[in-house]
Motif scaffolding. Sequence first.
Motif, mmCIF file in Angstrom:
data_model
loop_
_atom_site.group_PDB
_atom_site.id
_atom_site.type_symbol
_atom_site.label_atom_id
_atom_site.label_comp_id
_atom_site.label_asym_id
_atom_site.label_seq_id
_atom_site.Cartn_x
_atom_site.Cartn_y
_atom_site.Cartn_z
ATOM 1 N N MET A 141 33.364 51.392 45.806
ATOM 2 C CA MET A 141 33.035 50.406 44.772
ATOM 3 C C MET A 141 31.593 50.613 44.350
ATOM 4 O O MET A 141 30.688 50.570 45.173
ATOM 5 N N SER A 142 31.409 50.831 43.055
ATOM 6 C CA SER A 142 30.047 51.049 42.552
ATOM 7 C C SER A 142 29.330 49.710 42.393
ATOM 8 O O SER A 142 29.955 48.650 42.278
ATOM 9 N N VAL A 176 27.802 48.785 39.795
ATOM 10 C CA VAL A 176 28.134 48.295 38.450
ATOM 11 C C VAL A 176 29.440 47.504 38.491
ATOM 12 O O VAL A 176 29.549 46.421 37.920
ATOM 13 N N ASP A 177 30.448 48.019 39.196
ATOM 14 C CA ASP A 177 31.725 47.317 39.300
ATOM 15 C C ASP A 177 31.579 46.023 40.099
ATOM 16 O O ASP A 177 32.236 45.027 39.820
ATOM 17 N N ALA A 178 30.728 46.029 41.100
ATOM 18 C CA ALA A 178 30.548 44.861 41.955
ATOM 19 C C ALA A 178 29.684 43.788 41.290
ATOM 20 O O ALA A 178 29.817 42.609 41.622
ATOM 21 N N VAL A 221 29.684 42.194 38.469
ATOM 22 C CA VAL A 221 30.372 41.064 37.828
ATOM 23 C C VAL A 221 31.016 40.128 38.842
ATOM 24 O O VAL A 221 31.363 38.997 38.519
ATOM 25 N N LEU A 222 31.166 40.585 40.061
ATOM 26 C CA LEU A 222 31.789 39.762 41.094
ATOM 27 C C LEU A 222 30.795 38.866 41.824
ATOM 28 O O LEU A 222 31.184 37.934 42.515
ATOM 29 N N LEU A 233 29.084 46.620 50.015
ATOM 30 C CA LEU A 233 30.152 46.974 49.077
ATOM 31 C C LEU A 233 31.171 47.865 49.782
ATOM 32 O O LEU A 233 30.801 48.734 50.570
#
Length: 155
Positions: free
Chosen positions: A22-23, A25-27, A29-30, A18
Amino acid sequence: MGGFAEYAVVDDRQVAPLPEGMSAVDAAVLMCAGVTIYAALKRSLRLARDITSEKAPGANVVDARLEEAAEVVARIGQQDGKQEKGDMGLDAVIALPESQPAFDYGMALLRNHGRCLVVSFPEKGFHVAARDLVFRDISVVGNLVGSNKTLREML
């Protein structure tokens, strides 16, 4: 195995670091849907540039509930200064929903020689009109989930 574990042993060729800041959690969904759409967008831009070199393709966001495909095609044709009906429309569309009407709408947005990238896979498949393939020279191609290389690039 290890999807919900705090730690896991994995092959480093199958993971993507990452970016700083970038956390997880944010990553998250990607990781699947995000890289799938990114790969399709990247491919659609590459296909569009192969089709026409007049200008880099722009983004057109359309709400299919509000506009008929023919209206959208006419507007895009006018914006692009096109005179011939077959030259009007989009170079590429990405079919995400699993509904036949949505697929048909996307096909109707394409100009002659356009490309439809299919990401979804409905149980019964899609019906493709032979007239679009033969008389409009529309290509329908599948687009697989992005590779680890694509995931790293996206991140």
